[in-house]
Design an enzyme around this catalytic site. Structure first.
Site, PDB file in Angstrom:
ATOM      1  CB  ALA A 170      -0.888  -0.015   1.234  1.00 19.53           C
TER       2      ALA A 170
ATOM      3  N   GLY B   7       0.937  -5.114   1.049  1.00 22.04           N
ATOM      4  CA  GLY B   7      -0.167  -5.236   0.096  1.00 22.04           C
ATOM      5  C   GLY B   7       0.275  -5.901  -1.198  1.00 22.04           C
TER       6      GLY B   7
ATOM      7  CD  GLU C  18      -2.336  -7.620   2.690  1.00 21.72           C
ATOM      8  OE1 GLU C  18      -2.121  -6.459   2.288  1.00 21.72           O
ATOM      9  OE2 GLU C  18      -2.895  -7.875   3.768  1.00 21.72           O
TER      10      GLU C  18
ATOM     11  CD  GLU D 248       1.766  -5.263   5.647  1.00 17.75           C
ATOM     12  OE1 GLU D 248       2.707  -6.015   5.946  1.00 17.75           O
ATOM     13  OE2 GLU D 248       1.063  -5.426   4.627  1.00 17.75           O
TER      14      GLU D 248
HETATM   15  C1  LIG Z   1      -6.384   6.011   6.262  1.00 18.34           C
HETATM   16  C2  LIG Z   1      -7.630   5.427   6.805  1.00 18.34           C
HETATM   17  C3  LIG Z   1      -7.788   4.007   6.363  1.00 18.34           C
HETATM   18  C4  LIG Z   1      -9.130   3.493   6.673  1.00 18.34           C
HETATM   19  C5  LIG Z   1      -9.246   2.027   6.438  1.00 18.34           C
HETATM   20  C6  LIG Z   1      -9.125   1.658   5.015  1.00 18.34           C
HETATM   21  C7  LIG Z   1      -8.905   0.215   4.884  1.00 18.34           C
HETATM   22  C8  LIG Z   1      -8.083  -0.037   3.693  1.00 18.34           C
HETATM   23  C9  LIG Z   1      -7.388  -1.311   3.782  1.00 18.34           C
HETATM   24  C10 LIG Z   1      -5.969  -1.093   3.347  1.00 18.34           C
HETATM   25  C11 LIG Z   1      -5.214  -2.313   3.529  1.00 18.34           C
HETATM   26  C12 LIG Z   1      -3.745  -2.127   3.224  1.00 18.34           C
HETATM   27  C13 LIG Z   1      -3.083  -3.277   3.757  1.00 18.34           C
HETATM   28  C14 LIG Z   1      -1.612  -3.433   3.459  1.00 18.34           C
HETATM   29  O1  LIG Z   1      -1.314  -4.653   4.082  1.00 18.34           O
HETATM   30  C15 LIG Z   1      -0.799  -2.323   4.033  1.00 18.34           C
HETATM   31  C16 LIG Z   1       0.529  -2.151   3.381  1.00 18.34           C
HETATM   32  O2  LIG Z   1       0.864  -2.709   2.384  1.00 18.34           O
HETATM   33  S1  LIG Z   1       1.566  -1.024   4.142  1.00 18.34           S
HETATM   34  C17 LIG Z   1       3.036  -1.084   3.205  1.00 18.34           C
HETATM   35  C18 LIG Z   1       3.880  -2.250   3.520  1.00 18.34           C
HETATM   36  N1  LIG Z   1       5.125  -2.165   2.826  1.00 18.34           N
HETATM   37  C19 LIG Z   1       6.241  -1.692   3.351  1.00 18.34           C
HETATM   38  O3  LIG Z   1       6.298  -1.337   4.495  1.00 18.34           O
HETATM   39  C20 LIG Z   1       7.443  -1.638   2.435  1.00 18.34           C
HETATM   40  C21 LIG Z   1       8.141  -0.337   2.569  1.00 18.34           C
HETATM   41  N2  LIG Z   1       9.221  -0.180   1.646  1.00 18.34           N
HETATM   42  C22 LIG Z   1      10.424  -0.765   1.788  1.00 18.34           C
HETATM   43  O4  LIG Z   1      10.680  -1.531   2.672  1.00 18.34           O
HETATM   44  C23 LIG Z   1      11.493  -0.371   0.797  1.00 18.34           C
HETATM   45  O5  LIG Z   1      11.131   0.838   0.249  1.00 18.34           O
HETATM   46  C24 LIG Z   1      11.734  -1.399  -0.324  1.00 18.34           C
HETATM   47  C25 LIG Z   1      10.450  -1.741  -1.042  1.00 18.34           C
HETATM   48  C26 LIG Z   1      12.375  -2.658   0.264  1.00 18.34           C
HETATM   49  C27 LIG Z   1      12.706  -0.798  -1.372  1.00 18.34           C
HETATM   50  O6  LIG Z   1      13.864  -0.363  -0.716  1.00 18.34           O
HETATM   51  P1  LIG Z   1      14.938   0.574  -1.468  1.00 18.34           P
HETATM   52  O7  LIG Z   1      15.208   0.026  -2.792  1.00 18.34           O
HETATM   53  O8  LIG Z   1      16.051   0.769  -0.516  1.00 18.34           O
HETATM   54  O9  LIG Z   1      14.180   1.946  -1.740  1.00 18.34           O
HETATM   55  P2  LIG Z   1      13.645   2.999  -0.678  1.00 18.34           P
HETATM   56  O10 LIG Z   1      13.292   2.372   0.595  1.00 18.34           O
HETATM   57  O11 LIG Z   1      14.591   4.144  -0.648  1.00 18.34           O
HETATM   58  O12 LIG Z   1      12.281   3.438  -1.364  1.00 18.34           O
HETATM   59  C28 LIG Z   1      12.263   4.160  -2.606  1.00 18.34           C
HETATM   60  C29 LIG Z   1      11.195   5.225  -2.518  1.00 18.34           C
HETATM   61  O13 LIG Z   1       9.926   4.616  -2.427  1.00 18.34           O
HETATM   62  C30 LIG Z   1       9.238   5.052  -1.259  1.00 18.34           C
HETATM   63  N3  LIG Z   1       8.422   3.942  -0.770  1.00 18.34           N
HETATM   64  C31 LIG Z   1       8.834   2.701  -0.536  1.00 18.34           C
HETATM   65  N4  LIG Z   1       7.807   1.929  -0.149  1.00 18.34           N
HETATM   66  C32 LIG Z   1       6.718   2.710  -0.140  1.00 18.34           C
HETATM   67  C33 LIG Z   1       5.342   2.503   0.166  1.00 18.34           C
HETATM   68  N5  LIG Z   1       4.877   1.287   0.503  1.00 18.34           N
HETATM   69  N6  LIG Z   1       4.520   3.541   0.072  1.00 18.34           N
HETATM   70  C34 LIG Z   1       4.941   4.760  -0.317  1.00 18.34           C
HETATM   71  N7  LIG Z   1       6.246   5.036  -0.634  1.00 18.34           N
HETATM   72  C35 LIG Z   1       7.113   4.015  -0.538  1.00 18.34           C
HETATM   73  C36 LIG Z   1      10.337   5.474  -0.319  1.00 18.34           C
HETATM   74  O14 LIG Z   1       9.860   6.389   0.625  1.00 18.34           O
HETATM   75  C37 LIG Z   1      11.337   6.073  -1.271  1.00 18.34           C
HETATM   76  O15 LIG Z   1      10.855   7.368  -1.596  1.00 18.34           O
HETATM   77  P3  LIG Z   1      11.845   8.603  -1.631  1.00 18.34           P
HETATM   78  O16 LIG Z   1      12.449   8.688  -0.282  1.00 18.34           O
HETATM   79  O17 LIG Z   1      12.874   8.279  -2.672  1.00 18.34           O
HETATM   80  O18 LIG Z   1      10.958   9.751  -1.961  1.00 18.34           O
END
Ligand SMILES: CCCCCCCCCCCCC[C@H](O)CC(=O)SCCNC(=O)CCNC(=O)[C@H](O)C(C)(C)COP(=O)(O)OP(=O)(O)OC[C@H]1O[C@@H](n2cnc3c(N)ncnc32)[C@H](O)[C@@H]1OP(=O)(O)O
Length: 720
Positions: A60, A101, A104, A124
């Site tokens: 997400a 996600g 998922e 997460e």
């Molecule tokens: C708000 C009210 C809600 C009300 C209820 C609604 C219900 C809706 C139901 C929703 C259900 C969602 C469920 C889901 O399970 C939730 C999720 O998926 S949360 C996300 C989980 N994922 C993560 O935590 C992964 C995070 N990312 C990383 O670990 C790393 O980025 C990576 C993928 C391993 C890559 O690493 P690197 O190559 O080192 O690159 P960077 O880390 O530097 O990232 C590059 C760039 O991308 C940005 N970024 C990375 N991941 C995300 C992301 N998930 N979302 C947004 N942005 C992301 C990161 O910040 C970097 O950006 P920059 O700094 O360069 O601007």
């Protein structure tokens, strides 16, 4: 968005949202529409979902969880339900990462294939939430409850090989992922899909005791964090309730977490770490326009605790390293320490015995400086003595190649003075590691007035490569991290003089979420170190510090720690310090009435009246003292953004991520309240210089803008 194309009878859906294909509203809608088109198209026999670029999907879009925004429909579950219901096989073709996600989405597909280097996981929990699009319900149906608990509560990434063993992947493929996806999808056309739909799978029966035990484990391992406990509740629901009801339960738990303060703080910390990686020098050079030099080989000087730890970080990251010590005996001792640490990592399953062996094979121990002749970068880690460090740098300047970067692990000495011993001041930089260097993740990189952008880019890149979190800071007394520690430690000592016991102070800090109270940390480091540093610093100012000293340059001092040192209480190493440890080297800290008597005696001697101090006052005085110093560090441009300070405290001193870091904490308290309280303390304690309110804090508190605006305010208003 999601691109939709066809290859013969195969529909190919590409998640497209660079750089990591986060599942934003546009991507979710695109995926839903593409799935609809594929299902409705009579010519399409099977469907492949993949991610554009290097990643399948990072899950997400975390930014959509920010305060005040509501995730717009379709949610991931709405988009993916179509895959569940499809009579045409849907295959997730995973390259790079499929996280949160992203995984998922893949679990809604009937099959999953991946490249050998792909990674899957549910991280997460690290951003304070849980997999809320069916992850806690579908994973247990695929790999069982125990493995799901491990993956979901730890948030760890699982590599392809393990994912295959667990049953998350159906196949590991080595050719182009799209071609392989298409081939695989064609091969499963016509097969019965009923048993491939995870929601239909039966879940194993698990006794409630498993969950009771897991709750105790998680409470201990992730002390203070609420998300891992919510993950367990959601997984337990998958065992206890029918699919639809437990999905509803997962959503409710998700919604509770996503609105929590912990999630807000942890998500702030996630982005702070990335913001902090974007550095800038006063010259304007920055991470966007400077390129790092390649580091193929490295050298470390000094095989003591720090040097051995740094060498270990390098070799376990695959960088061949020469470890130089002047004395064979010390060198052997250092190698033994490294081998012991590696054995520990193997025991903790952080690496295999094979990997540990491989790491040691690229270590070259030496007592000869000349062996550093060809390395690309050297890190000096000898004890804190300017003359010695200058001598070493002059020697290195002659031995090493002209392009070799010379780093010092000094925690307090002037980088420029060390650089002056060389003819390559542009290639001299501080790389300050934190003890134990193999474990602690912070790497405080310090630039001097002549350090080049290329040199900074190199050590920042090296930090990431050796799995550290690098932060760039400018030169000042003790640099950013330890400088902020000073008022924190000082205030703890004042609190003890005024009536709080060291044990109460530590309890308050540990209840707040710090891994250890200040006094336990002092015992671990050794009280004699501070004793020597204080005396040397005073001597440089022409002051003779004694146990009778009460003021230095008009500032109150408390030398209670020195009283302990002079009584032979040096901390863990002598078996007694602020606590009693039974015998030297033992770790269990037992409060000691003898210490309370020493404090009593000290207070009597100086006529200090003791009083009851509340937990709230202890916490406020310690936190606000370091926060005020943090604002001064920002004000002086030692760091360029508040996120740098928060990252330093999270990774250098264990500030709990669920509290975001000291600057985030100040933001949450509202700056006007922070400023008012600091002014009150300044009035009450005029002899404590650290209570002089930061001018930057004063100005920012007038605007009352959130932390995300501070950097632009600082940069746009030179008066700040
Ligand atoms: C708000 C009210 C809600 C009300 C209820 C609604 C219900 C809706 C139901 C929703 C259900 C969602 C469920 C889901 O399970 C939730 C999720 O998926 S949360 C996300 C989980 N994922 C993560 O935590 C992964 C995070 N990312 C990383 O670990 C790393 O980025 C990576 C993928 C391993 C890559 O690493 P690197 O190559 O080192 O690159 P960077 O880390 O530097 O990232 C590059 C760039 O991308 C940005 N970024 C990375 N991941 C995300 C992301 N998930 N979302 C947004 N942005 C992301 C990161 O910040 C970097 O950006 P920059 O700094 O360069 O601007």
């Amino acid at each position: 968005m999601a691109n939709y194309t066809k290859r013969d009878e195969v529909a190919v859906i590409e998640l497209n949202n660079p750089p990591v294909n986060a599942l934003s509203f546009e991507v979710r809608s695109g995926l839903q529409n593409a799935l609809k088109s594929a299902i409705d198209d009579q010519d399409v026999k099977c469907i492949v979902i993949h991610g554009k670029g290097k990643n399948f999907s990072a899950g997400a879009d975390i930014k959509e969880f920010g305060a005040g925004t509501k995730q717009q429909k379709p949610w991931i579950t709405d988009a993916c339900r179509l895959a569940d219901e499809s009579s045409k096989p849907v295959v997730a073709a995973i390259a790079g990462t499929a996280l949160g996600g992203g995984l998922e989405v893949a679990l809604f597909c009937h099959y999953r294939i991946g490249t050998p280097s792909c990674r899957v996981g549910f991280p997460e929990v690290q951003i304070g939430i849980l997999p809320g699009a069916g992850g806690t319900q579908r994973l247990p149906r695929l790999i069982g409850v125990n493995s799901s608990i491990d993956m979901i509560t730890s948030g760890r990434h699982v590599m392809a090989e393990e994912a295959m063993k667990l049953g998350i992947l159906d196949k590991i493929v080595t050719e182009d992922i799209i071609e392989e996806g298409v081939k695989f999808a064609k091969s499963v056309v016509g097969l019965d899909l009923a048993h491939r739909i995870l929601k239909n799978r039966k879940i194993e029966a698990v006794s409630p005791k498993v969950f009771d035990d897991e709750i105790s484990r998680v409470k201990k391992k992730y002390k203070g964090y609420i998300a891992p406990l919510f993950c367990l509740k959601a997984i337990q629901a998958s065992v206890q309730l029918p699919y639809d009801a437990s999905m509803e339960q997962e959503l409710q738990l998700f919604q509770h977490l996503v609105g929590s303060n912990q999630a807000k703080a942890q998500q702030y910390a996630f982005f702070a770490e990335r913001t902090s990686a974007r550095w800038q020098l006063p010259t304007g050079a920055n991470s966007q326009n400077a390129s790092p030099l390649p580091v193929k080989t490295a050298g470390v000087i000094g095989a003591g605790t720090m040097g051995a730890g740094i060498a270990l970080c390098l070799i376990t990251s695959g960088i061949p390293t020469v470890l130089v010590e002047q004395d064979q005996k010390f060198l052997e001792k250092g190698i033994k320490t490294m081998e012991g640490d590696l054995r520990g990592s193997v025991a903790l399953k952080k690496m295999t015995a094979e990997q540990a062996k491989k790491a040691m094979l690229i270590l070259k121990p030496s007592v000869n400086f000349e062996d550093l002749h060809d390395v690309d970068l050297v890190i000096e880690a000898v004890y804190e003595n300017l003359a010695l460090k200058k001598e070493i740098f002059a020697k290195l300047d002659k031995i090493c190649q002209p392009q070799t970067i010379l780093c010092t692990n000094t925690s307090s000495l002037d980088i420029d003075m060390i650089a002056e011993a060389t003819k390559r001041m542009d290639k001299v930089v501080g790389t300050h590691f934190f003890a134990p260097a193999y474990i602690m993740k912070l790497q405080e990189n310090v630039y001097g007035k002549n350090t080049s952008a290329e040199t900074v880019a190199t050590v920042m890149a090296l930090g990431r490569r050796i799995r550290k979190v690098p932060v760039l800071v400018g030169t000042c007394e003790s640099f950013a991290a330890n400088r902020m520690l000073h008022p924190y430690v000082t205030e703890a000592l004042y609190l003890v003089e005024e009536g709080a016991s060291p044990y109460e102070v530590d309890q308050v800090l540990e209840d707040f979420g710090m891994p250890m109270g200040m006094f336990r940390v002092s015992d671990l480091s050794g009280l004699d170190i501070g004793y020597k540093v204080r005396r040397e610093a005073a001597k440089r100012q022409g002051i003779d510090l004694t146990l009778g000293t009460r003021f230095v340059n008009g500032e109150r001092v408390c030398l209670l720690a020195d009283v302990l040192v002079e009584k032979g209480r040096l901390g863990i190493k002598s078996g007694k310090g602020w606590y009693n440890y039974g015998s030297p080297g033992k770790k269990e800290a037992i409060p000691d009435p003898e210490v309370l008597d020493i404090i009593e005696e000290h207070c009597r001697k100086f006529g200090i009246k003791k009083q009851k101090i509340s937990s709230q006052e202890i916490l406020e005085r310690m936190q606000l003292a370091l926060i005020n110093e943090g604002f001064r560090i920002l004000e002086e441009g030692i760091v360029s953004k508040p996120e740098d300070i928060d990252v330093i405290w999270i990774y250098g001193f264990g500030w709990p991520k669920y509290m975001g870091g000291p600057m985030f904490y100040a933001n949450e308290m509202k700056l006007k309240n922070v400023y008012r309280k600091i002014c009150d303390f300044h009035q009450k304690y005029p002899f404590s210089i650290h209570w002089t309110p930061s001018k930057l804090l004063a100005r920012l508190s007038e605007t009352d803008l959130p932390i995300s605006n501070w950097t632009s305010l600082i940069n746009s208003n030179s008066k700040l």
